[in-house]
Design an enzyme around this catalytic site. Structure first.
Site, short mmCIF file in Angstrom:
data_model
loop_
_atom_site.label_atom_id
_atom_site.label_comp_id
_atom_site.label_asym_id
_atom_site.label_seq_id
_atom_site.Cartn_x
_atom_site.Cartn_y
_atom_site.Cartn_z
N LYS A 89 35.65 99.74 61.88
CA LYS A 89 36.44 98.72 62.57
C LYS A 89 35.58 97.50 62.78
CE LYS A 89 40.02 97.18 64.78
NZ LYS A 89 39.97 96.00 63.86
N LYS A 125 32.20 95.48 58.97
CA LYS A 125 32.42 94.03 59.01
C LYS A 125 32.64 93.53 57.59
CE LYS A 125 32.37 90.60 62.02
NZ LYS A 125 32.66 90.64 63.47
N ASP A 165 37.59 87.05 62.73
CA ASP A 165 36.27 86.61 63.22
C ASP A 165 36.24 85.11 62.90
OD1 ASP A 165 33.52 87.86 64.22
OD2 ASP A 165 32.96 86.38 62.72
P1 NDP Z 1 36.53 80.56 65.37
O1 NDP Z 1 36.49 80.38 63.90
O2 NDP Z 1 37.82 80.59 66.07
O3 NDP Z 1 35.62 79.48 66.08
C1 NDP Z 1 34.28 79.35 65.76
C2 NDP Z 1 33.68 78.23 66.59
O4 NDP Z 1 32.26 78.25 66.45
C3 NDP Z 1 34.14 76.88 66.12
O5 NDP Z 1 34.13 75.99 67.19
C4 NDP Z 1 33.07 76.52 65.10
O6 NDP Z 1 32.94 75.14 64.86
C5 NDP Z 1 31.83 77.06 65.77
N1 NDP Z 1 30.86 77.41 64.73
C6 NDP Z 1 31.02 78.28 63.70
N2 NDP Z 1 29.95 78.32 62.92
C7 NDP Z 1 29.09 77.44 63.44
C8 NDP Z 1 27.79 77.04 63.07
N3 NDP Z 1 27.17 77.52 61.98
N4 NDP Z 1 27.18 76.14 63.88
C9 NDP Z 1 27.80 75.65 64.99
N5 NDP Z 1 29.04 76.00 65.38
C10 NDP Z 1 29.67 76.87 64.61
O7 NDP Z 1 35.73 81.93 65.61
P2 NDP Z 1 35.72 82.86 66.91
O8 NDP Z 1 35.91 82.07 68.14
O9 NDP Z 1 36.59 84.00 66.65
O10 NDP Z 1 34.23 83.41 66.86
C11 NDP Z 1 33.14 82.82 67.58
C12 NDP Z 1 32.03 83.85 67.75
O11 NDP Z 1 32.54 84.97 68.49
C13 NDP Z 1 31.46 84.44 66.46
O12 NDP Z 1 30.10 84.71 66.65
C14 NDP Z 1 32.24 85.74 66.32
O13 NDP Z 1 31.52 86.68 65.53
C15 NDP Z 1 32.30 86.18 67.77
N6 NDP Z 1 33.33 87.14 68.13
C16 NDP Z 1 34.65 86.92 67.83
C17 NDP Z 1 35.60 87.84 68.23
C18 NDP Z 1 37.05 87.62 68.01
O14 NDP Z 1 37.83 88.46 68.45
N7 NDP Z 1 37.47 86.55 67.36
C19 NDP Z 1 35.20 89.09 68.90
C20 NDP Z 1 33.82 89.18 69.24
C21 NDP Z 1 32.93 88.24 68.84
P3 NDP Z 1 33.49 74.52 63.49
O15 NDP Z 1 34.97 74.44 63.66
O16 NDP Z 1 32.83 73.20 63.40
O17 NDP Z 1 33.08 75.44 62.39
O1 2IT Z 2 32.91 90.71 66.43
C1 2IT Z 2 33.95 91.31 66.76
O2 2IT Z 2 33.93 92.24 67.56
C2 2IT Z 2 35.23 90.85 66.20
N1 2IT Z 2 35.24 89.89 65.44
C3 2IT Z 2 36.49 91.57 66.52
C4 2IT Z 2 36.65 92.79 65.64
C5 2IT Z 2 37.95 93.52 65.76
O3 2IT Z 2 38.09 94.49 65.00
O4 2IT Z 2 38.81 93.17 66.56
#
Ligand code: NDP
Ligand code: 2IT
Length: 444
Positions: A89, A125, A165
């Site tokens: 997952k 992943k 993600d």
């Molecule tokens: P989104 O794509 O919705 O948003 C990502 C954000 O981070 C954007 O604002 C983006 O800016 C910025 N970003 C991405 N890459 C970079 C970079 N190289 N340098 C600077 N800023 C960057 O993704 P999420 O909000 O879903 O994910 C954000 C983080 O949270 C990640 O690390 C992800 O692995 C983690 N995460 C996500 C989960 C989920 O359920 N979605 C669960 C747990 C963890 P820009 O638009 O300019 O690229």
């Molecule tokens: O980093 C994370 O935990 C996620 N992007 C969410 C993974 C999921 O299976 O909901």
């Protein structure tokens, strides 16, 4: 590291040029050294050598046709890391920086995170070096369809259940789900983060950001006697996690003063207006710099790292790996920041974590504090299996319970192993033990 240094050496040798994967493994093995000392049976069963090696790694070609009729080729990945306690997952990331090392670091972290949720989910992943920025809806759809054409051969509701993600949200999950259904001729909960009319769970969109705040609220109350009420908060990113962390922090009485994207950050001393941010990011898919057009009191600064120089009580890095380094950490400490909660995966560098630890900052590692997203994915799988759905309030209450429990188990493990308040150590150990015991019981 003594007992586990040879495991680390082997990881570096077998996986050259994968610094993020090395970084994630090193942090976990450092925490587990004390577990190896106290419990030689894990060493004897080769658990440490096995847990750092993915069960399966799939790398595939993703060909698609752009709007100009030109053939494009990207690379797709799925790393099925560990299935000892449940089906693989974990999310799918679309970002040009994606390579096998990044997917491996994320898959490795996911093993421990998923274990901490208390739900039966293994770690995996996936992703691609595809860049969704500037692509039309049709291009996104054709890419997702091609990606799923290969991925569909390797996943299934009891085998491997991907989700979103970075760069993958509701739209992309929809296109991938549609293709899976066509290819396999089955309607099944093979992805999470689905739309609400076709198997999605209420509160999954909000879950990671909300969960982060539930975790931090409990941790701040227990460890610092503080809460979000009246606190000034800086949040990096402006994607899914950042937006819903902002929403919950505001609901809990905080003032969120900054958000960012990969180009720069906004500072709104009056408190960020979330409706504007949602309109810019979720509806228009534009840059965060647009915000200052609507709120002239706010300022926009090019570049990301300066965001940590804004004075705050609580910092929540919610963008990407290694976005908060030693200098950023020092700036936060100098300005009186007392709590840092990781919404992103591995956003703090090892140097930054050391600064937080040495200065008594409450530091919540992502694999504990951002587990609310995958936990709610687990709840979505549960609802899919029952062919039933819970209300928003029911899912939200379960999410809150899970986050409080994760804090308590990480905190208890830290105490048991002699480093009270070290949530990095506690989360790594608590997450590890469940998986290790399952691997031991199931044989080599
Ligand atoms: P989104 O794509 O919705 O948003 C990502 C954000 O981070 C954007 O604002 C983006 O800016 C910025 N970003 C991405 N890459 C970079 C970079 N190289 N340098 C600077 N800023 C960057 O993704 P999420 O909000 O879903 O994910 C954000 C983080 O949270 C990640 O690390 C992800 O692995 C983690 N995460 C996500 C989960 C989920 O359920 N979605 C669960 C747990 C963890 P820009 O638009 O300019 O690229
Ligand atoms: O980093 C994370 O935990 C996620 N992007 C969410 C993974 C999921 O299976 O909901």
């Amino acid at each position: 590291m003594k007992l586990l240094s040879n495991v680390m050496e082997q990881v570096i040798k077998r996986n050259p040029n994968e610094p993020e994967f090395h970084q994630a493994v090193k942090e976990v093995l450092e925490s587990l050294e004390i577990v190896a000392e106290k419990n030689p049976e894990y060493l004897n069963a080769g658990i440490f050598d096995r847990i750092v090696e993915p069960e399966r790694q799939i790398i595939f070609r993703v060909p698609w046709v752009d709007d100009n009729g030109k053939v494009q080729v990207n690379r797709g990945f799925r790393v099925q890391f560990n299935s000892a306690i449940g089906p693989y997952k974990g999310g799918i990331r679309f970002h040009p920086s994606v390579n096998v090392g990044i997917i491996k670091f994320l898959g490795f972290e996911q093993i421990f995170k998923n274990s901490l949720t208390g739900l039966p989910m293994g770690g995996g992943k996936g992703g691609s070096d595809f860049d969704p920025k500037g692509k039309s809806d049709g291009e996104i759809m054709r890419f997702c369809q091609s990606f799923m054409t290969e991925l569909s051969k390797h996943i299934g509701p009891d085998t491997d259940v991907p989700a979103g993600d970075i760069g993958v949200g509701g739209r992309e999950i929809g296109y991938m789900y549609g293709m899976y259904r066509k290819i396999r001729n089955e309607f099944t909960g093979v992805l999470t983060g689905k739309g609400l009319t076709w198997g999605g769970s209420l509160a999954r969109t909000e879950a990671t950001g909300y969960g982060l705040c539930y975790f931090m609220d409990e941790a701040m109350k227990t460890m610092k006697g503080k809460s979000f009420e009246g606190a000034t908060v800086v949040i990096s990113g402006s994607g899914n996690v950042a937006i819903y962390a902002t929403e919950k922090a505001q609901q809990l009485g905080a003032k969120v003063v900054a958000l960012s994207d990969s180009n720069g950050y906004i500072h709104d001393p009056d408190g960020v207006k979330l409706d504007t941010v949602k309109q810019i990011k979720e509806v228009e898919r534009k840059r965060i710099s647009e915000y200052v057009k609507y709120h002239p009191n706010a300022t926009y600064t090019e570049g990301c790292s300066g965001i940590w120089t804004i004075k705050c009580d609580v910092a929540l890095p919610c963008a990407t790996q290694n976005e908060l380094d030693e200098n950023g950490a020092k700036a936060l400490v100098a300005n009186g920041c007392y709590a840092v909660g990781e919404g992103a995966n591995m956003p703090s560098t090892p140097g930054a974590i050391e600064v937080f630890m040495n200065n008594g900052v409450l530091f919540a590692p992502g694999k504990a504090s951002n587990a609310g997203g995958v936990a709610t994915s687990g709840l979505e799988m549960c609802q899919n299996s029952m062919r039933y759905s819970w209300t928003f309030e029911e899912v939200d209450a379960k999410l809150k319970d899970i986050m409080v429990n994760i804090f308590r188990s990480a905190s208890a493990a830290a105490k048991e192993y002699g480093q009270e308040n070290n949530l990095v150590l506690g989360a790594n150990i608590a997450g590890f033990l469940k998986v290790a015991n399952a691997m031991k019981a199931q044989g080599v």
